[in-house]
Write a protein that holds these residues in place. Structure first.
Motif, PDB file in Angstrom:
ATOM      1  N   GLY A 297       0.798  -1.223   0.000  1.00 39.27           N
ATOM      2  CA  GLY A 297       0.000   0.000   0.000  1.00 39.27           C
ATOM      3  C   GLY A 297       0.828   1.269   0.000  1.00 39.27           C
ATOM      4  O   GLY A 297       0.286   2.351   0.154  1.00 39.27           O
ATOM      5  N   VAL A 299       4.341   3.472   1.505  1.00 44.23           N
ATOM      6  CA  VAL A 299       5.326   3.530   2.590  1.00 44.23           C
ATOM      7  C   VAL A 299       4.738   2.883   3.834  1.00 44.23           C
ATOM      8  O   VAL A 299       3.616   3.178   4.229  1.00 44.23           O
ATOM      9  N   MET A 301       5.668   3.004   7.016  1.00 46.89           N
ATOM     10  CA  MET A 301       5.701   3.844   8.210  1.00 46.89           C
ATOM     11  C   MET A 301       6.039   3.061   9.463  1.00 46.89           C
ATOM     12  O   MET A 301       5.472   3.275  10.532  1.00 46.89           O
ATOM     13  N   GLU A 309      -0.084   6.867  11.318  1.00 45.97           N
ATOM     14  CA  GLU A 309      -1.129   7.210  10.345  1.00 45.97           C
ATOM     15  C   GLU A 309      -1.839   8.505  10.725  1.00 45.97           C
ATOM     16  O   GLU A 309      -2.096   9.351   9.876  1.00 45.97           O
ATOM     17  N   GLY A 313      -1.965  11.733   8.479  1.00 54.57           N
ATOM     18  CA  GLY A 313      -3.276  12.221   8.072  1.00 54.57           C
ATOM     19  C   GLY A 313      -3.498  13.664   8.488  1.00 54.57           C
ATOM     20  O   GLY A 313      -4.014  14.469   7.723  1.00 54.57           O
ATOM     21  N   LEU A 314      -3.049  14.004   9.711  1.00 52.50           N
ATOM     22  CA  LEU A 314      -3.261  15.372  10.179  1.00 52.50           C
ATOM     23  C   LEU A 314      -2.254  16.339   9.575  1.00 52.50           C
ATOM     24  O   LEU A 314      -2.610  17.423   9.128  1.00 52.50           O
ATOM     25  N   VAL A 318      -4.640  17.078   6.424  1.00 49.53           N
ATOM     26  CA  VAL A 318      -5.336  18.307   6.831  1.00 49.53           C
ATOM     27  C   VAL A 318      -4.421  19.514   6.671  1.00 49.53           C
ATOM     28  O   VAL A 318      -4.818  20.558   6.127  1.00 49.53           O
TER      29      VAL A 318
ATOM     30  N   GLN B 123      -7.570   2.483   0.898  1.00 47.51           N
ATOM     31  CA  GLN B 123      -6.674   3.425   1.587  1.00 47.51           C
ATOM     32  C   GLN B 123      -7.175   4.855   1.449  1.00 47.51           C
ATOM     33  O   GLN B 123      -7.079   5.633   2.398  1.00 47.51           O
ATOM     34  N   MET B 124      -7.724   5.207   0.278  1.00 51.36           N
ATOM     35  CA  MET B 124      -8.282   6.556   0.126  1.00 51.36           C
ATOM     36  C   MET B 124      -9.441   6.752   1.096  1.00 51.36           C
ATOM     37  O   MET B 124      -9.605   7.814   1.704  1.00 51.36           O
ATOM     38  N   HIS B 126      -9.894   5.337   3.961  1.00 47.74           N
ATOM     39  CA  HIS B 126      -9.396   5.486   5.328  1.00 47.74           C
ATOM     40  C   HIS B 126      -8.733   6.849   5.528  1.00 47.74           C
ATOM     41  O   HIS B 126      -8.966   7.532   6.524  1.00 47.74           O
ATOM     42  N   TRP B 127      -7.914   7.257   4.562  1.00 41.83           N
ATOM     43  CA  TRP B 127      -7.270   8.576   4.679  1.00 41.83           C
ATOM     44  C   TRP B 127      -8.323   9.673   4.664  1.00 41.83           C
ATOM     45  O   TRP B 127      -8.234  10.649   5.417  1.00 41.83           O
ATOM     46  N   ASP B 130      -9.715  10.048   8.049  1.00 41.03           N
ATOM     47  CA  ASP B 130      -8.822  10.778   8.958  1.00 41.03           C
ATOM     48  C   ASP B 130      -8.869  12.269   8.657  1.00 41.03           C
ATOM     49  O   ASP B 130      -8.879  13.102   9.577  1.00 41.03           O
ATOM     50  N   GLY B 291      -3.484   7.852  -0.470  1.00 41.09           N
ATOM     51  CA  GLY B 291      -3.951   6.488  -0.704  1.00 41.09           C
ATOM     52  C   GLY B 291      -2.975   5.676  -1.528  1.00 41.09           C
ATOM     53  O   GLY B 291      -2.858   4.465  -1.367  1.00 41.09           O
ATOM     54  N   ILE B 296      -1.972   2.450   4.830  1.00 42.89           N
ATOM     55  CA  ILE B 296      -2.758   2.623   6.049  1.00 42.89           C
ATOM     56  C   ILE B 296      -3.491   1.325   6.344  1.00 42.89           C
ATOM     57  O   ILE B 296      -4.077   0.718   5.454  1.00 42.89           O
TER      58      ILE B 296
END
Lengths: 333, 526
Positions: A297, A299, A301, A309, A313-314, A318, B123-124, B126-127, B130, B291, B296
């Motif tokens: 899927g 990298v 991490m 994650e 994500g943040l 964002v 993955q998209m 899930h992201w 978030d 994604g 993730i």
């Protein structure tokens, strides 16, 4: 005039534009997983095959094992997994048990020729804490500060020395850290040979035959027995009071079997409930699937899960979109 | 007569088509039947004040669109069943071959390995989730700190807070669906939380799981709640959120020509609609990038959930972090009374505390009025956070508390990473959880008061002093004259392109070319 605002805006614009290009790429960048090559189990070895080192006599079946090399669990094969009460025993010309095991794991005793070298190395590197008789008794008679090494079996010495935990960087540490080994495997074997000569014991130093291991069994057993401390991705984690379960990403197969069979530090010793075949499967799962994880899927991490994650994500998601909104949302100048 | 003649030149054709062309005619046909002009007028003339922080809510809106699209894709392949199947021996991921797993898990790994774009969509999804919750929080913070929730917008604040709760709940439900080791652990914790509810706890747990945990029905039940019930409610509330926004019109920052009685900004058409479309694509872009390149929840590495198995270092998704954090650091207070166990160690952090958090958030407009010096007036002009130090200080303390608890949800990772004793980290977080909000409030309050002292020159470039020696030997310092560029950009309205401005001015009397408002900005009465 270059203001900070203008610079920020340029950065935001650059970021946003790079997204357009990369996003288009990303749909191309996710191919189907091509059929992974299958290793066919090549388990041609039965209990009767020759597995002993050359120059030794192989005895199949659990007969004539020296009483001091069978542990206290009684005489069933399962309860004694990892001890000399094994499928096959190998004796040298002098009648000493130098190896035992089966097609899955062979446990070998380092050559007795190494004993003088081992004694020398032991006195140099180990005796200051573990005592000149390897019994944890210091020259001034104090005991209990450092472990007694006699009767632990060569696998214990092999684990602690080859992972670089011993000789200890700081003997007062709650838990010795893995580091670059100070002694070679050969030197470690020598020390193991000498310590074992004081009071012979099992387990000997294992070598696992990973060909034909069943990774499915390995994963199931790993999730049941190991993941509770080492985590399901093998990254290790902190336990109570400065102790921790170390990462498995750098352990060699021999060290993994060592640890399972001897239970170093806080780790429980798995003898009664895991057969050699099961230990071999777990070892293969760690060596193949955990040390080389399938991160299709993107990298991986570090297998840190939702902590990493959430951060990505943040911060990138964002945060990046806030930059974009700074670019498109503000009025043009 | 000329009208029926076939047009010979382009110019004639254009004249024959009328001022609005074929599209205009088609729209006119629609208007005659459906009366769309009135609503369309409202929609196209909707004024959006120009400030980047007003776009944050759109991140949430567009990630929700992504969630819907990718989610629909996922439902095509997901099997919400706990029935057992065998993983085929030719499955691409070796450690699962021949394993017996639930259909939910099987279908999820199957869409990850064998369905084209399946993993990308997963993955998209899930992201996007978030980002969705993150954007809601950021948007909410903007609304809070600028006082946009004040009268008359309390209803929309309530709707927004409800959306946040629903988003978090649905995130948890979706996280639970693949039936892998990590999500199963999450469901187990949810079960414990249900059990900790006084009096009805065990009945609640039995009801949700259809018997003892884990039962056979929980995935199917979570699935239908996750894909149908909650998204429908969210969709409806998003509609209400936006309808209220249009009805009540935007708030705006104070500035030249901006009063409580008007809205200054760019109209939906022809300015904002293109900005917002571009923003939609950007949101898609960021999500698609994450994604594609950032893995993730790789559930194949975790394996099927079996209640006897457990992995250490398991955290929930970030938006549940503050709950997990408090669960971790809360003292083990548990009492036995009259033959019943009172598990306060779970009831408080997981039931009572979130109740307090969300109730305070929802009731904030009232709380501010009663206890933090708020008034009962109608407000359309926003506050700068420094000008309302009590609210700002409370908000910072509140966020600091949640952020500390969020950090506390990774005590083990922190201890392991920094080689500190887990016990030390635990006690540090216990102390910090109480200390940080208590420190944050006065510090923020003081900073706000200090910033208020900046006065009218805040945000303007400093002007140098010219020091001149007079003939008498006296030194006189005078401020240098204002140079071009020494203006406060943020408070100037967007210049609308001249051709639009001209059209607008010619067309409507509602457009005021106010001497205060900057050239080209559209000003609309409330």
């Amino acid at each position: 005039m270059v203001t900070m605002r203008a610079t920020l805006k340029k950065a935001a614009a650059g970021f946003s534009l790079s997204i357009v290009g990369l996003a288009a790429l990303s749909f191309l960048a996710t191919p189907l997983e091509s059929g992974a090559s299958t290793k066919i189990a090549a388990d041609g070895l039965g209990a009767t095959a020759q597995i002993c080192p050359t120059g030794t006599t192989q005895v199949a079946g659990r007969v004539g094992v020296p009483a001091n090399l069978v542990n206290e669990n009684g005489d069933t094969a399962k309860k004694n997994a990892g001890t000399a009460y094994s499928d096959v025993q190998c004796y040298n010309a002098a009648g000493e048990l130098v190896a035992y095991g089966n097609a899955d794991i062979l446990y070998e005793l380092p050559s007795s020729a190494l004993i003088p070298l081992g004694q020398q190395l032991y006195m140099q590197d180990c005796a200051s804490c573990h005592g000149v008789h390897a019994d944890g008794v210091l020259p001034n008679g104090t005991t209990g500060n450092y472990p007694d090494l006699t009767g632990l079996g060569p696998a214990t010495i092999n684990f602690w020395v080859t992972t670089g935990r011993m000789p200890a960087a700081n003997p007062r540490d709650v838990q010795a850290m893995r580091r670059q080994p100070r002694l070679t495997v050969f030197q470690s074997n020598a020390i193991a040979a000498w310590v074992n000569s004081l009071q012979p014991a099992t387990p000997y130093i294992p070598s696992a035959n990973l060909n034909g291991a069943n990774l499915t069994v390995g994963q199931d057993l790993f999730a049941l027995n190991c993941a509770a401390c080492h985590t399901i991705t093998g990254g290790g984690d902190a336990l109570a009071s400065s102790t921790y379960a170390p990462s498995l990403h750098v352990a060699t197969p021999t060290q993994i079997v060592d640890a399972i069979r001897t239970g170093p530090g806080n780790m429980p010793r798995f003898t009664g409930n895991l057969t050699d075949s099961q230990v071999r499967d777990i070892t293969a799962y760690v060596a193949e699937s955990i040390q080389k994880p399938t991160n299709i899927g993107g990298v991986g991490m570090g297998g840190l899960g939702p902590v990493a994650e959430g951060f990505i994500g943040l911060a990138l998601g964002v945060g990046g979109l806030m930059l974009v909104s700074f670019w498109v949302g503000d009025r043009s100048e | 007569m000329t009208a029926v003649l076939k047009p010979r030149t382009k110019r004639q054709a254009k004249e024959a088509a009328g001022p609005y062309g074929k599209v205009g005619d088609a729209v006119a046909e629609l208007d005659e039947r459906l009366g769309i002009a009135k609503g369309g007028r409202t929609f196209l003339d909707k004024i959006f004040p120009d400030h980047w922080s007003f776009m944050l809510g759109e991140i949430a809106l567009y990630s929700f669109v992504i969630l819907l699209i990718t989610g629909i894709f996922l439902t095509l392949y997901f099997v919400p069943s706990q029935g057992l199947v065998k993983v085929p021996m030719n499955f691409p991921y070796k450690p699962l071959r021949g394993d017996t797993v639930s259909q939910a898990f099987m279908s999820t790994i199957n869409m990850s390995f064998n369905v084209r774009c399946g993993l990308l969509m997963r993955q998209m999804h899930h992201w996007a989730c978030d980002i969705f919750v993150g954007a809601i929080v950021v948007h909410m913070a903007r609304v809070f700190f600028t006082g946009a929730f004040r009268k008359p917008r309390e209803t929309n604040w309530l709707v927004g807070t409800t959306l946040l709760i629903l988003a978090i709940a649905n995130g948890f439900l979706g996280y639970s669906l693949p039936d892998d080791l990590v999500s199963g652990t999450g469901i187990r914790i949810a079960d414990s939380i249900m059990l900790s509810v006084p009096v009805v706890g065990s009945y609640l747990s039995y009801f949700v799981f259809g018997g003892n945990f884990p039962g056979q029905v929980v995935i199917a039940r979570f699935f239908i709640i996750h894909v149908l019930l909650v998204p429908l409610i969210i969709l409806g509330l998003v509609g209400a959120h936006l309808a209220l926004l249009v009805r009540q019109k935007h708030t705006q920052f104070p500035g030249k020509g901006r009063t409580e009685r008007n809205v200054v900004g760019s109209p939906m058409f022809p300015v904002f609609i293109f900005k917002t479309q571009g923003f939609l694509f950007m949101t898609f872009g960021v999500t698609a990038l994450l994604g594609a390149f950032a893995q993730i929840n790789p559930i194949w590495q975790f394996g099927q959930y079996i209640p006897s198995n457990i992995s250490y270092a398991v955290q929930p998704d970030w938006y549940m972090g503050f709950l997990d954090g408090l669960l971790r650091i809360f003292p083990a207070w548990e009492w036995n009374a009259w033959g019943h166990t009172i598990p306060f160690e779970v009831t408080f952090p997981a039931v009572i505390f979130p109740g307090i958090v969300f109730n305070v958030a929802m009731a904030w407009p009232i709380l501010e009025r009663k206890f933090f010096g708020g008034d009962n007036e109608i407000h359309h002009l926003l506050d700068r956070p420094r000008d309302v130090p009590k609210r700002t200080a409370f908000g910072v303390a509140f966020f600091a508390l949640l952020a500390t608890l969020f950090v506390a949800s990774s005590t083990d990772v922190l201890a392991n990473y920094f080689h500190v004793s887990l016990n030390t980290v635990l006690w540090t977080m216990r102390v910090l959880t109480i200390l940080i909000p208590l420190i944050a409030y006065p510090v923020t309050y003081k900073i706000c008061r200090e910033l208020q002292g900046g006065g009218a020159n805040m945000g303007k470039r400093k002007r140098p002093n010219d020091v001149v020696r007079t003939a008498e030997g006296e030194y006189v310092a005078t401020q240098a004259p204002v140079r071009p560029g020494d203006v406060h950009h943020e408070l100037d309205a967007t210049p609308v392109p001249t051709f639009i401005a001209a059209a607008v001015v010619a067309e409507a009397e509602e457009v005021v070319e106010s001497s205060d408002a900057t050239t080209g900005a559209r000003v609309v009465d409330r």
